[in-house]
Motif scaffolding. Structure first.
Motif, PDB file in Angstrom:
ATOM      1  N   SER A   1       0.821  -1.198   0.000  1.00 52.54           N
ATOM      2  CA  SER A   1       0.000   0.000   0.000  1.00 52.54           C
ATOM      3  C   SER A   1       0.862   1.258   0.000  1.00 52.54           C
ATOM      4  CB  SER A   1      -0.922   0.013   1.213  1.00 52.54           C
ATOM      5  OG  SER A   1      -1.641  -1.183   1.258  1.00 52.54           O
ATOM      6  N   THR A   2       2.045   1.191   0.587  1.00 53.45           N
ATOM      7  CA  THR A   2       2.906   2.377   0.536  1.00 53.45           C
ATOM      8  C   THR A   2       3.548   2.530  -0.831  1.00 53.45           C
ATOM      9  OG1 THR A   2       4.812   1.169   1.317  1.00 53.45           O
ATOM     10  CG2 THR A   2       3.486   2.247   2.975  1.00 53.45           C
ATOM     11  N   LEU A   3       3.631   1.429  -1.569  1.00 47.24           N
ATOM     12  CA  LEU A   3       4.221   1.552  -2.904  1.00 47.24           C
ATOM     13  C   LEU A   3       3.347   2.426  -3.803  1.00 47.24           C
ATOM     14  CD1 LEU A   3       5.450  -2.020  -3.856  1.00 47.24           C
ATOM     15  CD2 LEU A   3       6.817  -0.030  -3.353  1.00 47.24           C
ATOM     16  N   ILE A   4       2.044   2.314  -3.608  1.00 47.08           N
ATOM     17  CA  ILE A   4       1.128   3.018  -4.509  1.00 47.08           C
ATOM     18  C   ILE A   4       1.352   4.523  -4.483  1.00 47.08           C
ATOM     19  CG2 ILE A   4      -1.295   3.434  -5.049  1.00 47.08           C
ATOM     20  CD1 ILE A   4      -0.511   0.631  -5.621  1.00 47.08           C
ATOM     21  N   PRO A   5       1.323   5.146  -3.301  1.00 48.82           N
ATOM     22  CA  PRO A   5       1.591   6.583  -3.303  1.00 48.82           C
ATOM     23  C   PRO A   5       2.949   6.903  -3.912  1.00 48.82           C
ATOM     24  CG  PRO A   5       0.873   5.867  -1.146  1.00 48.82           C
ATOM     25  CD  PRO A   5       1.025   4.646  -1.949  1.00 48.82           C
ATOM     26  N   LEU A   6       3.939   6.056  -3.647  1.00 48.04           N
ATOM     27  CA  LEU A   6       5.265   6.320  -4.207  1.00 48.04           C
ATOM     28  C   LEU A   6       5.226   6.265  -5.726  1.00 48.04           C
ATOM     29  CD1 LEU A   6       7.756   4.346  -1.956  1.00 48.04           C
ATOM     30  CD2 LEU A   6       7.323   6.779  -2.011  1.00 48.04           C
ATOM     31  N   GLY A   7       4.526   5.284  -6.245  1.00 52.01           N
ATOM     32  CA  GLY A   7       4.503   5.143  -7.690  1.00 52.01           C
ATOM     33  C   GLY A   7       3.555   6.120  -8.350  1.00 52.01           C
ATOM     34  N   VAL A   8       2.407   6.331  -7.709  1.00 46.51           N
ATOM     35  CA  VAL A   8       1.375   7.112  -8.394  1.00 46.51           C
ATOM     36  C   VAL A   8       1.408   8.585  -8.009  1.00 46.51           C
ATOM     37  CG1 VAL A   8      -1.092   7.323  -8.784  1.00 46.51           C
ATOM     38  CG2 VAL A   8      -0.056   5.085  -8.608  1.00 46.51           C
TER      39      VAL A   8
END
Ligand code: HEM
Ligand SMILES: Nc1ncnc2c1ncn2[C@@H]1O[C@H](COP(=O)(O)OP(=O)(O)OP(=O)(O)O)[C@@H](O)[C@H]1O
Ligand SMILES: Nc1ncnc2c1ncn2[C@@H]1O[C@H](COP(=O)(O)OP(=O)(O)OP(=O)(O)O)[C@@H](O)[C@H]1O
Ligand SMILES: [Mg+2]
Ligand SMILES: [Mg+2]
Lengths: 80, 260, 232, 226, 226, 232
Positions: E37-44
């Motif tokens: 779930s933390t990857l999403i903000p980082l990627g998006v």
């Protein structure tokens, strides 16, 4: 340096910010206390179980041979 | 060789027994120091420091938040260095220090995040934002949890130690990279609407208690690390004579019971 | 790198060098290994000469596999030394590794590959295709050279691993219970191979609970260390 | 023993052969990539304008997960069948076979992912300006991911059942890669300079090529033994 | 033989014990969920308004992946160490041990995921109206996912190395679950009636409880027949 | 359910019922198994009586493991019948399964659990804790009852699986190479257990390449089907 609040109640309320400040404080204190209590408990338990094992081996403290051989003693005996 | 003697101190320091006995002498002082600093700092910060012009009383969380954040970061390096020493010089004590540093670091990181989140609600109106520093703190928590999980995943103590030491080292190389990239990412995606450093220079009346709290947490860290390591030493060295002697002194009744 | 990850044996190698005149293939001196601060076996001293077949004996859990893995340098000893032709194996690591062959409990064959592919991969680069087929056929695997290994029976699978003996150019063979799941004829065939190897100046160190039909076998008994009793 | 088989290329060849034998599975990273990318519109929104905004991030996250999933088995089967033990005693520097295995892994996961990514770009309405940067960044980035993932795989290899544990160890280390990877695509879409982030990815890859094999070799030697 | 151990509860207990023995790993689905779930903000994008739009879908996709990843090992280790063979010859209906294993799996993955999801909701700025529907739909949905995933795990078990193949088989079957799951959260946020999609999830779960164990048992028998 | 997943044997069970008067424990009649349209072994006929110890012999790949798995119903035969006390095992499946014990090449012990936990789990519900400890200690695992199985040696690991023999209440024991990795003393202890079981009216069907030291052993030789040779 002056006390910033008129009363303890006021300090508890912190002009509406009390819930935030005090949860932060309480959780922090709890976590810090846990960090001290945990090793102390472990320390105690370790001493106790070593002493118990020694007792099981016959209560002899043998400084000369710390790695004294131990004929396997039934585990069931040690819950005194 | 001459170098032989100069390394003596190093090997002596590597002895768990030496560590146990020396720190045993320091402990009372550390307890007093920690408690004194902590109580002074907290009372000063919570009750006597002037309130912030913009944030009001919620700013008092800073006295927990900032020290915890400092130690959370410093703790990772302590853990990694201990791990490296263990790998290179095969020093048992060093692994014990590393293993002890992991839960303390994880707990402090959690505290930094928690106090930050609680602070965020009154100031920013939300518990969480994807700010650069906050994000890298979260990643730090994950790194700590990884080290912990790895340590406990192994049945063999040695394997667990070595594995988590390697992971900690790999993490050390990554922390600056993570920090830099998250920083860069944040500035890329969105203008800095929120700044952690709300005031560049703090009023001394606010700053002094903060300093006390930072010192208090350093001292606390040392205390907790020593306590954890001592407990670990007892568990690992349970077969050695000096630990047995200690145990018998601590529980004479139990040991005496047998002869009856 | 190797220095980083390996203990340089604590004894200096003067002793090993002294033993050079005897020219033993392998000299093991006071070898000990600790697992979680607990010795596995009593210190081991043994010498393997060219032409030897050495059977490591010992009850289950005595430490035969552990010893084998120490000898092949897959594990690092806690103390003691292992010398190959008079030189510590930490010093001449790559020469030593090039001269040994190890087949353990797990044989290292890939289930997804066929016996021929497995053997190709595990043999020296110079091995010809005919050699490989020959080695497999000699072990009764004619007709099975090109089926995937997962459709082999337990004994056939083990035979694939043992076919390496025929293609290997190693001097010392370390075999950990090579006869597991192998039928009687197979055992005989392999025993013969061991004997040939020894006669040609190689050496074999093997552990097995079965009695070998060879008369030239030397035996070495290994005993669990007294510590281990105390731990449990 | 083991002759040439101990070296880099021998391991590349063997792992490629093994992958070829299990073609159905070797194709899985791509299919996983495709499938999960179709989950996103289902879960989030089928609106193409909105998807376009998400596309760079989503594609990168999915590529990361696809690589991660396949990393798990990098050393696991070698450990179980004893060939890892054989690898540890090859008469060569351990980093060579290690690099060989990682290279083979990239060739069967990262490279195909890169090649198939334009299709997913189209499915998620990625603006065409982003296609080339996406492929370039995926090519470099997935190589980084394979190397970093292999460290985790080596550390957990003796734990038999390390799938999720591996993710926990490795995902934090993946974060810089995903940031710069998706940033380069995003910059290209926004008409900014996308070589900057790509150069950073390249630098990370070089560092990883030097450091990761050491860490992997160390982990295999020290940890797989117990 | 095998006495009570062949039954449902014995298998639940054993698998829980195994999970407990590997606590570090048992916690992993949750940490994985948090991490991805933390990857999403980082990627998006770290922008909270945009994240809020994505939140229901993302949370559901991540829960799906976390379940999927842990499903893989459901029968794999049993197959390798021979206990699957023992399970096949227990003197009971095979569905009982199968259901036991799936239940244990849900207890160590789906349930904790459900409990930890509000935290992720906060991190992804999910509107508070969505929290309760999210938890309810996750509780029902992850149970479905465990059951369906187990069918895939049973089919791929004999392939030794089925991680990604499993995803490919199972993800299409997961689609209805994710659609109704995220729909119920989205409806709640939009102020619509969210019981409808939830009821559909409930119905799917009942069907899955009846049908999946049969399919799993059949798959296990067929697979072992080689 | 069971009907869905199992072939009902093609022969009707009149033959099996006819053999009832003899009251054999197990009657195997013209049993055949095809893998990919190719017979594994020549049709098998055998009878196991209470008190029998039957050793299945055969070269590697002859089909011993396949036969064992057929007998335990883990595989379904292509033709022929297996009758338990005169009744086809497809008919009395659960009674039959409740009366057998199978230990194969892979023993079914969980690496992450301790020997005691494994045995607890694999034994009948009525087994007491003392029985379990006793069974393990009898096989030389005293002191190892509570360590995880992955820290056991190959032979110790096998012994954990074999400890099931002592707690089992099954009538027929199927053991596929039980002595793998077991040392000599261990083999003796287990042989004695087999003999006791047979004397108490049980039956043992085992495959092993070693000669047993028991004199009451009957042998059955199994041969690969001629087809198989032709294939390769
Ligand atoms: C979950 C949320 C938060 C996290 C993870 C977090 C993290 C951190 C960290 C890691 C530091 C120390 C940096 C260093 O060592 O230099 C720090 C410092 C600080 N934080 Fe936070 N923070 C959070 C929320 C907040 C909030 C809501 C505020 C106030 C509005 C705040 C105000 C500060 C201040 C004033 C400092 C010290 C000044 C400085 O070192 O720049 N933080 N925070
Ligand atoms: N999964 C499988 N797929 C295809 N063929 C197989 C499979 N398992 C075994 N076989 C083949 O069936 C034959 C019989 O195998 P089986 O395992 O029964 O032999 P075995 O008598 O037990 O041999 P061993 O003494 O080596 O254990 C062998 O020729 C083998 O190649
Ligand atoms: N990975 C491990 N972790 C901890 N202890 C282990 C491990 N492997 C082996 N041991 C212990 O070390 C001892 C020696 O094991 P080893 O495998 O060398 O025995 P062995 O002589 O080969 O026995 P076997 O005849 O059963 O193969 C055993 O008591 C075993 O319990
Ligand atoms: Mg062994
Ligand atoms: Mg067999």
């Amino acid at each position: 340096m002056t006390f910033q609040f008129n009363s303890l109640q006021e300090m508890w309320a912190m002009a509406g910010h009390g819930p935030y400040v005090w949860t932060a404080v309480l959780v922090s204190v709890a976590v810090l206390c846990w960090l001290l209590a945990k090793p102390i408990m472990q320390h105690r338990q370790a001493l106790k179980s070593i002493a118990r094992n020694l007792q099981r081996d016959g209560g002899q403290l043998d400084k000369e041979q710390p790695k004294k051989k131990n004929q396997s003693t039934p585990v069931s005996e040690d819950n005194k | 060789m001459a170098s032989g003697r100069s390394w003596n101190w190093f090997h002596r320091m590597g002895s768990p027994r030496w560590f146990y006995e020396t720190t045993g002498r320091w402990l009372p002082w550390l307890w007093v120091l920690t408690l004194a600093l902590m109580i002074t700092g907290l009372v000063w910060g919570l009750a006597f420091a002037p309130q912030d012009a913009k944030q009001g009383n919620s700013f008092r969380i800073i006295y927990l938040h900032v020290p915890a954040s400092f130690l959370a970061l410093a703790g990772y390096y302590i853990m990694a260095i201990a791990g490296a020493v263990g790998l290179i010089w095969k020093m048992k004590l060093s692994y014990m220090v590393m293993k002890s540093a992991a839960p303390i670091g994880a707990a402090l990181t959690f505290l930094a995040l928690f106090t930050g989140a609680v602070w965020g609600k009154p100031t920013w109106g939300t518990y969480w934002v994807w700010d650069a520093r906050i994000t890298s703190m979260l990643i730090l928590l994950f790194l700590y949890l990884g080290v912990l999980a790895l340590q406990y995943a192994f049945h063999s103590r040695e394997a667990g130690n070595k594995a988590s030491a390697i992971l900690a080292l790999v993490g050390t190389v990554n922390i600056p990279i993570i920090y830099k990239s998250v920083d860069w990412w944040y500035t890329l995606h969105q203008p800095a609407t929120i700044k952690l450093t709300s005031a560049p220079s703090m009023h001394p009346d606010m700053f002094q208690p903060l300093l006390v709290m930072i010192l208090a947490l350093y001292s606390f860290y040392a205390l907790a690390l020593i306590l954890f390591t001592r407990a670990e030493i007892l568990q690992r060295e349970s077969k050695t004579g000096w630990v047995r002697e200690l145990a018998q002194q601590a529980h004479p009744a139990q040991s005496a019971g047998v002869t009856k | 790198m190797p220095i980083l990850w390996h203990n340089v044996p604590r004894k200096n190698n003067q002793i090993a060098e002294k033993s050079l005149p005897t020219e033993s293939l392998l000299t093991v001196d006071e070898l000990a290994y600790e697992r979680d601060d607990c010795n596995v076996f009593n210190p081991i001293n043994l010498v393997v000469e060219a032409g030897d077949i050495l059977q490591i004996e010992g009850a289950n859990g005595a430490g035969k596999t552990t010893l084998m893995r120490l000898l092949t340098s897959a594990l690092q000893q806690t103390s003691g030394s292992i010398a190959y032709q008079g030189q510590s194996i930490a010093q001449c690591r790559y020469e030593y590794l090039a001269d040994i062959l190890y087949i353990g409990h797990q044989s290292g064959t890939k289930m997804g590959l066929s016996p021929a592919e497995n053997l190709r991969w595990m043999s020296p680069a110079s091995t010809s295709k005919a050699d490989i087929t020959h080695a497999l056929e000699n072990l009764g695997l004619a007709g099975y050279t090109d089926v995937p290994c997962y459709s082999l029976s337990a004994g056939q699978h083990r035979r694939v691993a043992l076919a390496r003996l025929a293609t290997s150019q190693a001097k010392i063979w370390y075999l950990d219970e090579p006869f597991t799941a192998i039928d009687k004829q197979g055992v005989k065939a392999i025993e013969k191979q061991l004997q040939n190897h020894a006669e040609q100046g190689g050496a074999v160190v093997l552990s097995t609970h079965q009695d070998l039909a060879l008369d030239t076998v030397r035996k070495y008994s290994i005993e669990a260390h007294a510590d281990r009793g105390a731990l449990q | 023993m083991m002759g040439a088989s101990g070296g880099f290329s021998a391991y590349v060849r063997r792992d490629l052969l093994l992958a070829y034998r299990r073609r159905g599975e070797a194709a899985s990273p791509i299919i996983f990539f495709l499938l999960v990318s179709t989950l996103i519109p289902l879960g989030v929104s089928p609106d193409s304008a909105r998807l376009a905004e998400l596309a760079p991030g989503i594609i990168w996250v999915m590529a990361l997960l696809a690589t991660l999933l396949s990393t798990e088995s990098l050393f696991a089967s070698d450990y179980q069948d004893g060939s890892l033990e054989q690898m540890l005693i090859t008469p060569q520097l351990l980093v060579l076979p290690v690099l060989g295995k990682v290279t083979a892994h990239w060739l069967v996961t990262g490279l195909p992912l890169t090649l198939v990514s334009p299709v997913i770009g189209v499915m998620l309405s990625l603006p065409t300006a982003g296609t080339v940067p996406m492929m370039a960044s995926l090519a470099l980035g997935t190589a980084c991911l394979s190397l970093i993932g292999a460290v985790g795989a080596a550390l957990t290899v003796s734990l038999r059942k390390g799938g999720l544990l591996l993710s926990v160890l490795v995902i934090p280390l993946y974060m810089p890669v995903i940031i710069f990877g998706s940033a380069s695509v995003q910059s290209a879409i926004d008409g900014l300079n996308w070589f900057g982030p790509l150069a950073v990815l390249g630098a990370m890859l070089s560092a990883a090529i030097v450091l990761c094999p050491l860490a992997i070799a160390g982990a295999l030697r020290l940890v797989s033994n117990n």
